[in-house]
Design a protein around this motif. Structure first.
Motif, PDB file in Angstrom:
ATOM      1  N   LEU A   1       0.850  -1.192   0.000  1.00  0.00           N
ATOM      2  CA  LEU A   1       0.000   0.000   0.000  1.00  0.00           C
ATOM      3  C   LEU A   1       0.883   1.238   0.000  1.00  0.00           C
ATOM      4  CD1 LEU A   1      -2.704  -1.052   2.629  1.00  0.00           C
ATOM      5  CD2 LEU A   1      -2.364  -1.822   0.271  1.00  0.00           C
ATOM      6  N   VAL A   2       0.612   2.150  -0.921  1.00  0.00           N
ATOM      7  CA  VAL A   2       1.464   3.319  -1.111  1.00  0.00           C
ATOM      8  C   VAL A   2       0.611   4.583  -1.132  1.00  0.00           C
ATOM      9  CG1 VAL A   2       3.125   4.470  -2.640  1.00  0.00           C
ATOM     10  CG2 VAL A   2       3.102   1.974  -2.482  1.00  0.00           C
ATOM     11  N   ARG A   3       1.089   5.602  -0.438  1.00  0.00           N
ATOM     12  CA  ARG A   3       0.504   6.941  -0.586  1.00  0.00           C
ATOM     13  C   ARG A   3       1.612   7.911  -0.934  1.00  0.00           C
ATOM     14  NH1 ARG A   3      -3.753  10.120  -0.274  1.00  0.00           N
ATOM     15  NH2 ARG A   3      -3.428  12.299   0.270  1.00  0.00           N
ATOM     16  N   MET A   4       1.424   8.644  -2.028  1.00  0.00           N
ATOM     17  CA  MET A   4       2.360   9.684  -2.419  1.00  0.00           C
ATOM     18  C   MET A   4       2.047  10.957  -1.636  1.00  0.00           C
ATOM     19  SD  MET A   4       4.643   8.817  -4.585  1.00  0.00           S
ATOM     20  CE  MET A   4       4.992   7.327  -5.525  1.00  0.00           C
ATOM     21  N   SER A   5       3.042  11.479  -0.933  1.00  0.00           N
ATOM     22  CA  SER A   5       2.873  12.693  -0.134  1.00  0.00           C
ATOM     23  C   SER A   5       3.655  13.828  -0.786  1.00  0.00           C
ATOM     24  CB  SER A   5       3.381  12.459   1.288  1.00  0.00           C
ATOM     25  OG  SER A   5       3.338  13.647   2.040  1.00  0.00           O
TER      26      SER A   5
ATOM     27  N   LEU B   1     -11.373  -6.315   1.708  1.00  0.00           N
ATOM     28  CA  LEU B   1     -11.451  -7.111   0.479  1.00  0.00           C
ATOM     29  C   LEU B   1     -10.854  -8.503   0.657  1.00  0.00           C
ATOM     30  CD1 LEU B   1     -10.574  -4.754  -2.537  1.00  0.00           C
ATOM     31  CD2 LEU B   1     -12.726  -5.934  -2.096  1.00  0.00           C
ATOM     32  N   GLY B   2     -10.177  -8.732   1.761  1.00  0.00           N
ATOM     33  CA  GLY B   2      -9.561 -10.028   1.985  1.00  0.00           C
ATOM     34  C   GLY B   2      -8.193 -10.174   1.339  1.00  0.00           C
ATOM     35  N   ILE B   3      -7.558  -9.055   0.986  1.00  0.00           N
ATOM     36  CA  ILE B   3      -6.234  -9.077   0.359  1.00  0.00           C
ATOM     37  C   ILE B   3      -5.162  -8.988   1.444  1.00  0.00           C
ATOM     38  CG2 ILE B   3      -4.645  -7.841  -1.173  1.00  0.00           C
ATOM     39  CD1 ILE B   3      -7.054  -6.862  -2.742  1.00  0.00           C
ATOM     40  N   GLY B   4      -4.143  -9.827   1.353  1.00  0.00           N
ATOM     41  CA  GLY B   4      -3.040  -9.776   2.296  1.00  0.00           C
ATOM     42  C   GLY B   4      -2.186  -8.539   2.071  1.00  0.00           C
ATOM     43  N   ILE B   5      -1.710  -7.939   3.136  1.00  0.00           N
ATOM     44  CA  ILE B   5      -0.929  -6.703   3.041  1.00  0.00           C
ATOM     45  C   ILE B   5       0.509  -6.986   3.469  1.00  0.00           C
ATOM     46  CG2 ILE B   5      -0.673  -4.340   3.897  1.00  0.00           C
ATOM     47  CD1 ILE B   5      -3.726  -4.338   4.285  1.00  0.00           C
ATOM     48  N   ALA B   6       1.453  -6.743   2.539  1.00  0.00           N
ATOM     49  CA  ALA B   6       2.865  -6.961   2.841  1.00  0.00           C
ATOM     50  C   ALA B   6       3.423  -5.822   3.678  1.00  0.00           C
ATOM     51  CB  ALA B   6       3.658  -7.096   1.540  1.00  0.00           C
ATOM     52  N   ASP B   7       3.102  -4.574   3.295  1.00  0.00           N
ATOM     53  CA  ASP B   7       3.626  -3.414   4.025  1.00  0.00           C
ATOM     54  C   ASP B   7       2.926  -2.152   3.550  1.00  0.00           C
ATOM     55  OD1 ASP B   7       5.099  -2.031   5.843  1.00  0.00           O
ATOM     56  OD2 ASP B   7       7.064  -2.418   4.936  1.00  0.00           O
ATOM     57  N   LEU B   8       3.127  -1.078   4.321  1.00  0.00           N
ATOM     58  CA  LEU B   8       2.609   0.240   3.968  1.00  0.00           C
ATOM     59  C   LEU B   8       3.800   1.153   3.690  1.00  0.00           C
ATOM     60  CD1 LEU B   8       0.283  -1.120   5.677  1.00  0.00           C
ATOM     61  CD2 LEU B   8      -0.409   1.193   6.299  1.00  0.00           C
ATOM     62  N   MET B   9       3.671   2.032   2.717  1.00  0.00           N
ATOM     63  CA  MET B   9       4.779   2.909   2.325  1.00  0.00           C
ATOM     64  C   MET B   9       4.271   4.319   2.058  1.00  0.00           C
ATOM     65  SD  MET B   9       7.416   2.405  -0.868  1.00  0.00           S
ATOM     66  CE  MET B   9       8.875   3.426  -1.064  1.00  0.00           C
TER      67      MET B   9
ATOM     68  N   LEU C   1      -4.692   8.509   6.260  1.00  0.00           N
ATOM     69  CA  LEU C   1      -5.358   8.007   5.058  1.00  0.00           C
ATOM     70  C   LEU C   1      -4.776   6.663   4.630  1.00  0.00           C
ATOM     71  CD1 LEU C   1      -5.664  11.353   3.067  1.00  0.00           C
ATOM     72  CD2 LEU C   1      -7.572   9.923   3.808  1.00  0.00           C
ATOM     73  N   LEU C   2      -3.468   6.503   4.792  1.00  0.00           N
ATOM     74  CA  LEU C   2      -2.827   5.235   4.442  1.00  0.00           C
ATOM     75  C   LEU C   2      -3.316   4.119   5.357  1.00  0.00           C
ATOM     76  CD1 LEU C   2      -0.780   3.999   2.503  1.00  0.00           C
ATOM     77  CD2 LEU C   2       1.032   4.618   4.104  1.00  0.00           C
ATOM     78  N   ASN C   3      -3.502   4.435   6.631  1.00  0.00           N
ATOM     79  CA  ASN C   3      -4.039   3.441   7.573  1.00  0.00           C
ATOM     80  C   ASN C   3      -5.482   3.079   7.223  1.00  0.00           C
ATOM     81  OD1 ASN C   3      -1.680   3.272   9.085  1.00  0.00           O
ATOM     82  ND2 ASN C   3      -2.266   4.953  10.429  1.00  0.00           N
ATOM     83  N   GLU C   4      -6.241   4.073   6.763  1.00  0.00           N
ATOM     84  CA  GLU C   4      -7.617   3.781   6.359  1.00  0.00           C
ATOM     85  C   GLU C   4      -7.631   2.906   5.114  1.00  0.00           C
ATOM     86  OE1 GLU C   4     -11.161   6.584   6.718  1.00  0.00           O
ATOM     87  OE2 GLU C   4     -10.682   6.739   4.594  1.00  0.00           O
ATOM     88  N   LEU C   5      -6.685   3.158   4.197  1.00  0.00           N
ATOM     89  CA  LEU C   5      -6.581   2.294   3.015  1.00  0.00           C
ATOM     90  C   LEU C   5      -6.301   0.856   3.436  1.00  0.00           C
ATOM     91  CD1 LEU C   5      -6.441   2.054  -0.103  1.00  0.00           C
ATOM     92  CD2 LEU C   5      -3.980   2.456   0.078  1.00  0.00           C
ATOM     93  N   GLU C   6      -5.500   0.680   4.481  1.00  0.00           N
ATOM     94  CA  GLU C   6      -5.227  -0.662   4.997  1.00  0.00           C
ATOM     95  C   GLU C   6      -6.524  -1.341   5.434  1.00  0.00           C
ATOM     96  OE1 GLU C   6      -2.318  -2.874   8.264  1.00  0.00           O
ATOM     97  OE2 GLU C   6      -2.758  -0.746   8.463  1.00  0.00           O
TER      98      GLU C   6
END
Length: 429
Positions: free
Chosen positions: A16-20, A43-51, A32-37
């Motif tokens: 998951l990526v957010r451009m700042s 959706l049931g998608i596995g999350i590797a990391d947030l960036m 907002l990035l945490n909300e995207l998580e």
């Protein structure tokens, strides 16, 4: 053929990526990035990391510069991701550029929300609204679905049709089919909206007051309606658990009837096409006599979520509606100073826990007060020979009790203002 791809079955690990573009807004970007998580997890998608990726300015090709784009792709590969999900909205050309660079699926926040809506829609109206939004989103992105045919094209060095490949021709065919399907869906949706309008007119003829429960997604709106009405609407701790409006009739403490509607929850950066697509659903909030705005008091972003909801209501033309603000989930708050701070920000609010039932009676009483100018609880002494007036009370009002005293009928009823004037001379002391 031209639908948005079904990611949950294709994707196992997502970055998951957010451009700042402004470091002073970093706290908001992280939120907002945490909300995207939360959305992607739904959706049931596995999350590797947030960036959170910083860029000095917005670029046309990748949103960021090529160096930063390469850094994001390398990070995704290092974490063995098969999808990159951007919190920022990507133009169709940017989405294609990212997929060519990364060699994996790339989607944005809007596509995630569309997929959630597609999974949750139950009624015909909601399904049509979701289909329309998905097709409008997919139409300008169809070129990426026919890239393999573009490479088959060739022949001729001149312009015109001789220079066009098979892919281009197929794209044009599919775009025509897509536009036809969009037009057909719009017509079907208009027919459903017409039926909804007819049902609403029937309610208005009865002059039954209406209220809409609004608020940020997962604030506890459906749970509240379940407790107030005794209904059994799906109420889960997840984003967008409710997509279809549900209306239930409840009886207030003073005896009058109120139609209460549960609405779809709002979210920050809600795609505008979804606001447009769900106007038929959300217009219940516009047409209600008043709103019950539910806030999750246990969430540190409660004020921010309140502002988001008010913004969407403003887009719908419902920002000036009378409203009751409810601070829900107070049973989850351990630090009472947090609750005190929210009460300072939102005076005259109702403290409530829909889960355990705290504050329900106060909310019901407040609803009665909101309708005080529409109806009155009155007792009338009507001579028995005026059966027409007794019939009027039973047909047009809500009769609470009926007694007899001598030749008079003592009737207590919830009476609309227009009826009360006609009966004023029979009002009992």
């Amino acid at each position: 053929m031209f639908e948005v791809r079904e990611k949950p079955q294709m994707v196992e690990r997502a970055l998951l990526v957010r451009m700042s573009f402004n470091r002073r807004e970093e706290e908001e970007d992280i939120s907002l990035l945490n909300e995207l998580e939360e959305l992607v997890t739904t959706l049931g998608i596995g999350i590797a990391d947030l960036m959170l990726a910083h860029s000095r300015s917005m670029h046309k090709k990748y949103l960021c510069g090529t160096g930063k784009a390469a850094e994001v792709v390398e990070y995704a590969r290092a974490h063995e991701c098969d999808c990159i999900v951007f919190d920022n909205q990507l133009a169709p050309s940017q989405q294609r550029e990212w997929e060519e660079l990364a060699g994996i699926c790339v989607i944005d926040r809007e596509e995630v929300i569309l997929d959630i809506f597609a999974q949750r829609a139950q009624t015909k109206e909601a399904r049509l609204q979701v289909d329309l939004a998905r097709m409008q989103y997919a139409l300008p992105r169809m070129a990426r679905m026919w890239g393999h045919l573009d490479r088959e094209g060739g022949g001729g060095s001149g312009g015109g049709g001789a220079a066009r490949g098979m892919g281009e021709q197929q794209i044009e065919v599919d775009r025509r089919l897509a536009r036809k399907r969009i037009d057909r869906t719009k017509r079907e949706l208009e027919a459903v909206r017409s039926q909804r309008a007819t049902r609403r007119k029937d309610r208005e003829k009865n002059e039954t007051p209406q209220a809409a429960i609004v608020g940020y997604t997962n604030a506890g709106k459906s749970t509240l309606l379940n407790i107030l009405s005794g209904a059994d609407i799906m109420a889960k701790d997840m984003l967008f658990a409710t997509l279809d409006t549900t209306t239930r009739s409840i009886e207030l403490p003073d005896g009058q009837t109120l139609l209460l509607t549960d609405t779809v929850g709002f979210v920050r950066n809600l795609p505008h096409r979804l606001v447009e697509a769900f106007k038929a659903t959300l217009e219940e909030a516009v047409l209600a006599d008043f709103l019950i705005h539910v806030l999750d008091a246990s969430d540190p972003r409660a004020i921010e979520f309140y502002n988001t909801t008010v913004k969407v209501l403003s887009e719908l033309g419902a920002e000036d509606k009378p409203s009751i603000t409810v601070l829900n989930k107070i049973d989850k708050i351990e630090d009472q100073s947090v609750l005190a701070s929210l009460q300072d920000r939102f005076p005259n609010t109702i403290l409530l826990s829909a889960r355990v039932g705290t504050g329900i009676e106060e909310l019901q009483q407040k609803c009665s007060e909101m309708l005080g100018d529409r109806v009155r609880r009155r007792t009338y002494r009507i001579p028995q020979y005026r059966g027409d007036l007794v019939a009027l009370l039973h047909n047009e009002c809500k009769v609470i009790s009926t007694d007899y005293e001598g030749n008079d009928v003592l009737t207590t009823a919830i009476v609309p203002a227009k009826i009360a004037g006609r009966l004023e001379e029979f009002a009992a002391e």
